[in-house]
Design an enzyme around this catalytic site. Sequence first.
Site, PDB file in Angstrom:
ATOM      1  N   ASP A  26       0.816  -1.215   0.000  1.00 32.66           N
ATOM      2  CA  ASP A  26       0.000   0.000   0.000  1.00 32.66           C
ATOM      3  C   ASP A  26       0.852   1.269   0.000  1.00 32.66           C
ATOM      4  OD1 ASP A  26      -2.020  -1.810   0.144  1.00 32.66           O
ATOM      5  OD2 ASP A  26      -2.967  -0.989   1.935  1.00 32.66           O
ATOM      6  N   ARG A  62       0.401   2.365  16.825  1.00 38.89           N
ATOM      7  CA  ARG A  62      -0.003   3.511  16.013  1.00 38.89           C
ATOM      8  C   ARG A  62       0.237   4.867  16.690  1.00 38.89           C
ATOM      9  NH1 ARG A  62       1.244   0.215  12.550  1.00 38.89           N
ATOM     10  NH2 ARG A  62      -0.355  -0.898  11.402  1.00 38.89           N
ATOM     11  N   ASP A  75      -6.870   1.510  11.643  1.00 35.86           N
ATOM     12  CA  ASP A  75      -5.641   2.288  11.688  1.00 35.86           C
ATOM     13  C   ASP A  75      -5.834   3.733  11.234  1.00 35.86           C
ATOM     14  OD1 ASP A  75      -4.037   0.404  12.814  1.00 35.86           O
ATOM     15  OD2 ASP A  75      -3.202  -0.332  10.929  1.00 35.86           O
ATOM     16  N   SER A  95      -1.971  -9.693   4.175  1.00 36.56           N
ATOM     17  CA  SER A  95      -1.126  -8.589   4.605  1.00 36.56           C
ATOM     18  C   SER A  95      -0.531  -8.899   5.971  1.00 36.56           C
ATOM     19  CB  SER A  95      -1.929  -7.287   4.675  1.00 36.56           C
ATOM     20  OG  SER A  95      -2.928  -7.366   5.679  1.00 36.56           O
TER      21      SER A  95
END
Length: 427
Positions: A12, A92, A121, A177
Amino acid sequence: MKILVAYSGGLDTSVLLKWLKEKYSAEIIAYCADVGQADELDGLEQKALSTGASKYFLGDLKEEFAADYIFPMIQANAIYEGRYLLGTSIARPCITKGMLDVAIAEGADAIAHGATGKGNDQVRFELSAASLAPQIKCIAPWRDSSFRKDFPGRAEMIAYAEANNIPIKASMKKPYSMDRNLLHISFEAGMLEDPWYDGTTPADREMYVLSTSPEDAPDKAEYVQILFDKGNAIGLQADGLAEIISNLGDFKVLGEKDGYTLLTPYGIMRVLNFLGGKHGVGRVDIVENRFVGMKSRGIYETPGGTILLAAHRDLETLVVDREAMHIRDSLIPKYAQLVYNGFWFAPEREAIQALVTYTQQTVSGEVRVKLYKGNVMNAGRKSPHSLYSEAVATMEGGQEAAYNQDDATGFIALNALRLKASARQAK
């Protein structure tokens, strides 16, 4: 325009880096936060610059991530929906803070991330950014209809990357992923989107990174002892520990204390990840409730965190007052939800953390655990702050001065008063 992109080198972010540069005619700065991805960081600078970034920054956040994010969360015994140890969630806010420090220093107008519009996210990044630097704009390509038109799925992104000579690990054969950090690694998408798919078979063993399959783990159990100080692990004791530390090789020993090797939070996590992974500890396959409203399926490996959480909880049973523990425990679901939903920097999380910190004042001592084929078994705990009294707890006679069993008669009678009243009322 100058945009700082959260860059992992994955599918991505590799695609969106080039897309953002063309879309906004902007200078693109790539930022990668090292939160324990290990060899996944190899070659990222060259890859980012060749893909179109003007600069590349690598933030070494490993120690900060362990000390300021993982350890406070372990003190709270936070676990989401009873199973998820919040490995992606807690990384994060740490990444966002590091990213914003660079964005401000470089005079960036915006930051951009590769989180999808269907995931958690995006919320975590942007709520953290709003808390820390509300003046910085956030760009989310996946929420841009023109980006989704160009890349309706992973197949198109893979094809685009191949056409533009952007090296990627994802393929149509293995389209799932992965997201790795010091606390865990997650696997999502691809064949895992079928909740009936069994990810434990030999066919998928090569998918796992941090742990061996419990079936292939050693047939002999291994003991590990953990030294705690005010709720934080500060030292370890295990057979062959010096060799393990030498082989891992990316952290230093701080000293020795009472037979324990003292390590930084990062060092603690590295060793526990190795030992837990060796014994197949910390694998979970779950369907969880995302903040955006859907259910999703993921497989996680959290070997070190699983050991640390079990040991911390075990020590608390010995040293924390019952009612203080129960109040803190009542807040665990809320605390975990705040971390999961992206509210790490919110005042309510910080308020709960203050209560947690208070309960940790006496959480100092030693815990022994036994690792065996995916299991973490508590095998002993001791502390100078122990609230346990053998004289009170013993089933043997001769300790009436410590606990007079006759006193229980009145205790039961008083607690039964309201129950008897309710029973009479019902008739």
